[in-house]
Design a protein around this motif. Structure first.
Motif, PDB file in Angstrom:
ATOM      1  N   VAL A   1       0.839  -1.206   0.000  1.00  0.00           N
ATOM      2  CA  VAL A   1       0.000   0.000   0.000  1.00  0.00           C
ATOM      3  C   VAL A   1       0.873   1.255   0.000  1.00  0.00           C
ATOM      4  CG1 VAL A   1      -1.659   1.347   1.354  1.00  0.00           C
ATOM      5  CG2 VAL A   1      -1.987  -1.108   1.080  1.00  0.00           C
ATOM      6  N   HIS A   2       2.013   1.167   0.662  1.00  0.00           N
ATOM      7  CA  HIS A   2       2.955   2.297   0.704  1.00  0.00           C
ATOM      8  C   HIS A   2       3.476   2.640  -0.688  1.00  0.00           C
ATOM      9  CE1 HIS A   2       5.808   5.074   2.446  1.00  0.00           C
ATOM     10  NE2 HIS A   2       6.826   4.433   1.891  1.00  0.00           N
ATOM     11  N   HIS A   3       3.551   1.643  -1.579  1.00  0.00           N
ATOM     12  CA  HIS A   3       4.144   1.836  -2.907  1.00  0.00           C
ATOM     13  C   HIS A   3       3.122   1.882  -4.040  1.00  0.00           C
ATOM     14  CE1 HIS A   3       8.363   1.594  -1.709  1.00  0.00           C
ATOM     15  NE2 HIS A   3       8.030   0.614  -0.886  1.00  0.00           N
ATOM     16  N   THR A   4       1.844   1.932  -3.714  1.00  0.00           N
ATOM     17  CA  THR A   4       0.830   2.042  -4.762  1.00  0.00           C
ATOM     18  C   THR A   4      -0.297   2.947  -4.272  1.00  0.00           C
ATOM     19  OG1 THR A   4      -0.533   0.808  -6.357  1.00  0.00           O
ATOM     20  CG2 THR A   4      -0.524   0.013  -4.079  1.00  0.00           C
ATOM     21  N   LEU A   5      -1.339   3.073  -5.080  1.00  0.00           N
ATOM     22  CA  LEU A   5      -2.470   3.909  -4.706  1.00  0.00           C
ATOM     23  C   LEU A   5      -3.472   3.118  -3.873  1.00  0.00           C
ATOM     24  CD1 LEU A   5      -3.107   5.675  -8.151  1.00  0.00           C
ATOM     25  CD2 LEU A   5      -1.842   6.588  -6.190  1.00  0.00           C
ATOM     26  N   ALA A   6      -4.196   3.804  -2.992  1.00  0.00           N
ATOM     27  CA  ALA A   6      -5.163   3.133  -2.126  1.00  0.00           C
ATOM     28  C   ALA A   6      -6.240   2.430  -2.949  1.00  0.00           C
ATOM     29  CB  ALA A   6      -5.803   4.141  -1.168  1.00  0.00           C
ATOM     30  N   GLY A   7      -6.709   3.083  -4.012  1.00  0.00           N
ATOM     31  CA  GLY A   7      -7.748   2.482  -4.849  1.00  0.00           C
ATOM     32  C   GLY A   7      -7.287   1.217  -5.526  1.00  0.00           C
ATOM     33  N   ARG A   8      -6.070   1.234  -6.070  1.00  0.00           N
ATOM     34  CA  ARG A   8      -5.524   0.045  -6.731  1.00  0.00           C
ATOM     35  C   ARG A   8      -5.334  -1.086  -5.714  1.00  0.00           C
ATOM     36  NH1 ARG A   8      -2.750   1.517 -11.784  1.00  0.00           N
ATOM     37  NH2 ARG A   8      -1.339  -0.268 -11.556  1.00  0.00           N
ATOM     38  N   SER A   9      -4.812  -0.745  -4.539  1.00  0.00           N
ATOM     39  CA  SER A   9      -4.561  -1.780  -3.530  1.00  0.00           C
ATOM     40  C   SER A   9      -5.863  -2.392  -3.024  1.00  0.00           C
ATOM     41  CB  SER A   9      -3.764  -1.202  -2.357  1.00  0.00           C
ATOM     42  OG  SER A   9      -4.512  -0.218  -1.676  1.00  0.00           O
ATOM     43  N   THR A  10      -6.934  -1.591  -2.954  1.00  0.00           N
ATOM     44  CA  THR A  10      -8.231  -2.106  -2.503  1.00  0.00           C
ATOM     45  C   THR A  10      -8.770  -3.142  -3.484  1.00  0.00           C
ATOM     46  OG1 THR A  10      -8.757  -0.038  -1.356  1.00  0.00           O
ATOM     47  CG2 THR A  10     -10.601  -1.485  -1.900  1.00  0.00           C
ATOM     48  N   ILE A  11      -8.634  -2.857  -4.784  1.00  0.00           N
ATOM     49  CA  ILE A  11      -9.071  -3.809  -5.805  1.00  0.00           C
ATOM     50  C   ILE A  11      -8.241  -5.090  -5.730  1.00  0.00           C
ATOM     51  CG2 ILE A  11      -9.222  -4.245  -8.290  1.00  0.00           C
ATOM     52  CD1 ILE A  11      -9.770  -1.239  -8.639  1.00  0.00           C
ATOM     53  N   LEU A  12      -6.936  -4.947  -5.567  1.00  0.00           N
ATOM     54  CA  LEU A  12      -6.046  -6.109  -5.573  1.00  0.00           C
ATOM     55  C   LEU A  12      -6.251  -6.993  -4.344  1.00  0.00           C
ATOM     56  CD1 LEU A  12      -2.866  -4.305  -6.925  1.00  0.00           C
ATOM     57  CD2 LEU A  12      -4.150  -6.094  -8.096  1.00  0.00           C
ATOM     58  N   ILE A  13      -6.393  -6.395  -3.167  1.00  0.00           N
ATOM     59  CA  ILE A  13      -6.588  -7.217  -1.966  1.00  0.00           C
ATOM     60  C   ILE A  13      -7.964  -7.878  -1.993  1.00  0.00           C
ATOM     61  CG2 ILE A  13      -7.612  -5.471  -0.450  1.00  0.00           C
ATOM     62  CD1 ILE A  13      -4.923  -8.065   0.513  1.00  0.00           C
ATOM     63  N   SER A  14      -8.896  -7.300  -2.737  1.00  0.00           N
ATOM     64  CA  SER A  14     -10.245  -7.871  -2.842  1.00  0.00           C
ATOM     65  C   SER A  14     -10.284  -9.117  -3.722  1.00  0.00           C
ATOM     66  CB  SER A  14     -11.225  -6.820  -3.394  1.00  0.00           C
ATOM     67  OG  SER A  14     -11.344  -5.729  -2.500  1.00  0.00           O
ATOM     68  N   THR A  15      -9.146  -9.490  -4.305  1.00  0.00           N
ATOM     69  CA  THR A  15      -9.084 -10.734  -5.085  1.00  0.00           C
ATOM     70  C   THR A  15      -8.899 -11.952  -4.192  1.00  0.00           C
ATOM     71  OG1 THR A  15      -6.673 -10.603  -5.392  1.00  0.00           O
ATOM     72  CG2 THR A  15      -8.055  -9.528  -7.056  1.00  0.00           C
ATOM     73  N   HIS A  16      -8.808 -11.759  -2.868  1.00  0.00           N
ATOM     74  CA  HIS A  16      -8.527 -12.902  -2.001  1.00  0.00           C
ATOM     75  C   HIS A  16      -9.573 -14.021  -2.087  1.00  0.00           C
ATOM     76  CE1 HIS A  16     -11.113 -10.630   0.847  1.00  0.00           C
ATOM     77  NE2 HIS A  16     -11.408 -11.822   1.334  1.00  0.00           N
ATOM     78  N   PRO A  17     -10.874 -13.734  -2.381  1.00  0.00           N
ATOM     79  CA  PRO A  17     -11.806 -14.861  -2.551  1.00  0.00           C
ATOM     80  C   PRO A  17     -11.420 -15.795  -3.697  1.00  0.00           C
ATOM     81  CG  PRO A  17     -13.014 -12.832  -2.176  1.00  0.00           C
ATOM     82  CD  PRO A  17     -11.595 -12.439  -2.394  1.00  0.00           C
ATOM     83  N   PHE A  18     -10.770 -15.232  -4.727  1.00  0.00           N
ATOM     84  CA  PHE A  18     -10.271 -16.066  -5.828  1.00  0.00           C
ATOM     85  C   PHE A  18      -9.287 -17.109  -5.291  1.00  0.00           C
ATOM     86  CE2 PHE A  18      -7.049 -16.950  -9.035  1.00  0.00           C
ATOM     87  CZ  PHE A  18      -7.810 -17.259 -10.166  1.00  0.00           C
ATOM     88  N   PHE A  19      -8.373 -16.672  -4.440  1.00  0.00           N
ATOM     89  CA  PHE A  19      -7.375 -17.580  -3.875  1.00  0.00           C
ATOM     90  C   PHE A  19      -7.987 -18.500  -2.817  1.00  0.00           C
ATOM     91  CE2 PHE A  19      -4.896 -13.848  -5.312  1.00  0.00           C
ATOM     92  CZ  PHE A  19      -4.130 -14.489  -6.272  1.00  0.00           C
ATOM     93  N   ILE A  20      -9.006 -17.990  -2.105  1.00  0.00           N
ATOM     94  CA  ILE A  20      -9.712 -18.861  -1.160  1.00  0.00           C
ATOM     95  C   ILE A  20     -10.299 -20.058  -1.891  1.00  0.00           C
ATOM     96  CG2 ILE A  20     -11.778 -19.054   0.299  1.00  0.00           C
ATOM     97  CD1 ILE A  20     -11.288 -16.230   1.255  1.00  0.00           C
ATOM     98  N   GLY A  21     -10.934 -19.794  -3.045  1.00  0.00           N
ATOM     99  CA  GLY A  21     -11.528 -20.878  -3.820  1.00  0.00           C
ATOM    100  C   GLY A  21     -10.510 -21.926  -4.230  1.00  0.00           C
ATOM    101  N   ILE A  22      -9.342 -21.470  -4.656  1.00  0.00           N
ATOM    102  CA  ILE A  22      -8.283 -22.397  -5.084  1.00  0.00           C
ATOM    103  C   ILE A  22      -7.770 -23.212  -3.906  1.00  0.00           C
ATOM    104  CG2 ILE A  22      -5.939 -22.553  -6.004  1.00  0.00           C
ATOM    105  CD1 ILE A  22      -6.581 -20.090  -7.713  1.00  0.00           C
ATOM    106  N   PHE A  23      -7.415 -22.528  -2.808  1.00  0.00           N
ATOM    107  CA  PHE A  23      -6.854 -23.237  -1.657  1.00  0.00           C
ATOM    108  C   PHE A  23      -7.892 -24.127  -0.968  1.00  0.00           C
ATOM    109  CE2 PHE A  23      -3.716 -19.627  -1.734  1.00  0.00           C
ATOM    110  CZ  PHE A  23      -2.611 -20.412  -2.054  1.00  0.00           C
ATOM    111  N   ALA A  24      -9.149 -23.684  -0.947  1.00  0.00           N
ATOM    112  CA  ALA A  24     -10.195 -24.514  -0.346  1.00  0.00           C
ATOM    113  C   ALA A  24     -10.367 -25.801  -1.144  1.00  0.00           C
ATOM    114  CB  ALA A  24     -11.514 -23.738  -0.295  1.00  0.00           C
ATOM    115  N   HIS A  25     -10.286 -25.697  -2.459  1.00  0.00           N
ATOM    116  CA  HIS A  25     -10.399 -26.885  -3.316  1.00  0.00           C
ATOM    117  C   HIS A  25      -9.274 -27.875  -3.018  1.00  0.00           C
ATOM    118  CE1 HIS A  25     -11.395 -29.199  -6.943  1.00  0.00           C
ATOM    119  NE2 HIS A  25     -10.095 -29.242  -7.181  1.00  0.00           N
TER     120      HIS A  25
END
Length: 240
Positions: free
Chosen positions: A93-117
């Motif tokens: 977050v220190h090295h990018t914009l707050a808006g961009r980081s919010t979108i990127l961290i919101s991808t965690h459900p994608f990884f939850i689906g993979i790891f849960a599988h």
């Protein structure tokens, strides 16, 4: 390992929606606080404050904080994942914009689906679920494509760090799902914090020793939001 999964109820859906709204402001709060406090120290302060809220909840529920036999290895691994994930998030977050980081961290459900599988026998990927996850991940592709097309790489490091944090967040939440089958969530949250907070302050001492700290209303509000609302109340809601 068979993991107990329950049907989505209205109450759970409402809590999940509330958490999504609260998490939407977290990266903005981090960005505010980074104007006066460096990333590792900020993580330590945030979860020190949050732990006090969780401790009050555990006390009222009369939950034992004693680490039971066989829990040590699991909780140490959880603390390691937690420390790595939050460190990547704050530095990213220190090295990018707050808006961009919010979108990127919101991808965690994608990884939850993979790891849960992979890790949870009762949570399998289905075609419709795969399609939905793929569509949701396209936003991330566009973010990185924009940087390469415009040859504007000033936020690329931060973007990759936050995306790495999202991956570890997905893994951590799946791992917590396994652990809460045998460990009370309150004890789990407190040990996660107790083992990680010293590491955050140690990293700060090593890498941020020359940082000049500042304080103002926005920085204080950012810490309050991250510590009380997210790391405290938010973490408690997420266990319900």
């Amino acid at each position: 390992m068979d993991i107990r999964n329950e049907r989505l109820t209205l109450r759970v859906a409402c809590l999940a929606t509330l958490m999504a709204v609260l998490w939407g402001g977290n990266n903005i709060a981090i960005k505010f606080s980074l104007n006066g406090i460096p990333p590792f120290a900020l993580a330590g302060i945030r979860f020190l404050v949050g732990s006090l809220i969780v401790l009050a909840w555990v006390y009222m529920d009369r939950v034992s904080l004693k680490m039971e036999s066989g829990e040590k290895g699991s909780l140490v691994l959880l603390a390691f994942l937690f420390t790595a994930q939050i460190s990547l998030l704050n530095v990213g977050v220190h090295h990018t914009l707050a808006g961009r980081s919010t979108i990127l961290i919101s991808t965690h459900p994608f990884f939850i689906g993979i790891f849960a599988h992979i890790l949870l026998s009762g949570d399998r990927m289905k075609p419709l679920k795969i399609l939905g996850m793929t569509l949701s991940f396209l936003g991330v592709v566009f973010i990185f494509a924009e940087s390469f097309v415009l040859k504007d790489f000033q936020y690329l490091l931060g973007d990759f760090l936050v995306l790495g944090s999202a991956l570890l967040l997905g893994l951590r939440l799946v791992y917590i799902k396994r652990l809460t089958q045998g460990i009370h969530p309150g004890r789990l949250l407190l040990w996660q914090a107790a083992l990680s907070i010293p590491m955050f302050f140690l990293f700060s001492l090593i890498f941020e020793g020359n940082f000049v700290y500042k304080w103002n209303t926005k920085i204080g509000a950012g810490i309050f939001y991250q510590g009380v609302i997210i790391a405290g109340i938010g973490f408690i809601i997420s266990t319900k």
